[in-house]
Design a protein around this motif. Structure first.
Motif, PDB file in Angstrom:
ATOM      1  N   ARG A 173       0.816  -1.213   0.000  1.00  0.00           N
ATOM      2  CA  ARG A 173       0.000   0.000   0.000  1.00  0.00           C
ATOM      3  C   ARG A 173       0.850   1.264   0.000  1.00  0.00           C
ATOM      4  O   ARG A 173       0.321   2.361   0.038  1.00  0.00           O
ATOM      5  N   TRP A 212      -4.905  -5.554  -3.338  1.00  0.00           N
ATOM      6  CA  TRP A 212      -5.684  -4.435  -3.867  1.00  0.00           C
ATOM      7  C   TRP A 212      -6.836  -4.933  -4.743  1.00  0.00           C
ATOM      8  O   TRP A 212      -7.908  -4.314  -4.770  1.00  0.00           O
ATOM      9  N   GLU A 215      -9.581  -5.892  -2.326  1.00  0.00           N
ATOM     10  CA  GLU A 215     -10.186  -4.699  -1.739  1.00  0.00           C
ATOM     11  C   GLU A 215     -11.110  -4.001  -2.726  1.00  0.00           C
ATOM     12  O   GLU A 215     -12.233  -3.592  -2.378  1.00  0.00           O
ATOM     13  N   ILE A 216     -10.675  -3.869  -3.979  1.00  0.00           N
ATOM     14  CA  ILE A 216     -11.500  -3.211  -4.995  1.00  0.00           C
ATOM     15  C   ILE A 216     -12.771  -4.016  -5.260  1.00  0.00           C
ATOM     16  O   ILE A 216     -13.867  -3.451  -5.383  1.00  0.00           O
ATOM     17  N   THR A 234      -9.331   4.462  -3.552  1.00  0.00           N
ATOM     18  CA  THR A 234      -8.485   3.289  -3.754  1.00  0.00           C
ATOM     19  C   THR A 234      -7.953   3.235  -5.177  1.00  0.00           C
ATOM     20  O   THR A 234      -6.767   2.977  -5.410  1.00  0.00           O
TER      21      THR A 234
END
Length: 251
Positions: A173, A212, A215-216, A234
């Motif tokens: 991140r 990621w 998360e998306i 994001t």
């Protein structure tokens, strides 16, 4: 450096750490030290709950025979495990000391190092940092500025981050220093040459326990306005997570 950073980072070996106990780490050559850090190779392996590290230091003595204390910082909490130090292939005896002069601890491992006149020596440090206590904010890294006290600039410093235990580059991140980082599918590398290390060179690694893409996907599946805002933020940050400066056309 914050307490959090000290807790989650390891650092270069440094000469005579007890000589400046209670003071900031010197960011210049330490008087009376004629030994140069000619090169260092640092290998970091990030797991979900720990960071394994191995640092190989090539030290070149520009002066006569010398013997003095050398040390490796632990930080204010005892999160470092499995520490070892070898010098020219031989294990060295070490002890843990607290350099603190106030309420906050400043733990170091220290040992006696001998340097022959004009000789090159290899010191290898191995350790594991416990990251199990992290819950919401995940950060670790490697501090280079503690190597500034050796004579001359560091000739070459290579830091390589790889992944284990279900962690990948997709979990990253944030990286620092960003411009010096090279992000690949299975590793991140930093290379410095002729380095006078300052705090701006310290390696910082921010990561999450979700990739990621995970998360998306989760944010896209949630219909709330807050999720839409979080998704936009994001996606905006995605290039930096991947080691890029900007989105590519059509992304």
């Amino acid at each position: 450096m914050t307490v959090l950073a000290l807790l989650l980072h390891a650092a270069d070996v440094g000469p005579k750490p007890l000589s400046y106990a209670g003071q900031p780490t010197p960011l210049r050559d330490l008087k009376g030290v004629e030994v140069e850090m000619a090169a260092e190779d640092v290998k970091l392996v990030l797991h979900r709950a720990k960071l394994d590290g191995e640092a190989v230091f090539q030290l070149l003595n520009h002066g006569g025979d010398a013997e003095f204390e050398e040390g490796f910082p632990v930080g204010p909490f005892e999160t470092m495990k499995g520490f070892s130090i070898t010098m020219d292939g031989k294990p060295a005896a070490f002890r843990r000391v607290d350099r603190a002069t106030g309420k906050e601890h400043d733990f170091w491992y220290v040992w006696t190092a001998a340097f022959k006149a004009g000789a090159r020596h290899t010191h290898v440090v191995k350790y594991s940092l416990d990251l199990e206590h992290q819950r919401f904010y995940h950060e670790t890294g490697y501090v280079l500025h503690t190597g500034a006290a050796w004579k001359n600039p560091i000739g070459r410093a290579d830091v390589t981050l790889t992944f284990g235990d279900g962690v990948s580059a997709g979990h990253l991140r944030g990286l620092r220093p960003f411009d010096a980082a090279r992000v690949g599918p299975d590793r991140v590398t930093w290379r410095f040459e002729n380095l006078e290390p300052g705090k701006e060179h310290d390696i910082l690694i921010r990561y999450d326990l979700e990739t990621w893409t995970e998360e998306i996907a989760k944010l896209r599946a949630e219909p709330s306005w807050n999720s839409r805002r979080a998704l936009a933020a994001t996606l905006k940050d995605l290039p930096a997570w991947q080691g890029r400066k900007a989105h590519t056309p059509g992304e």
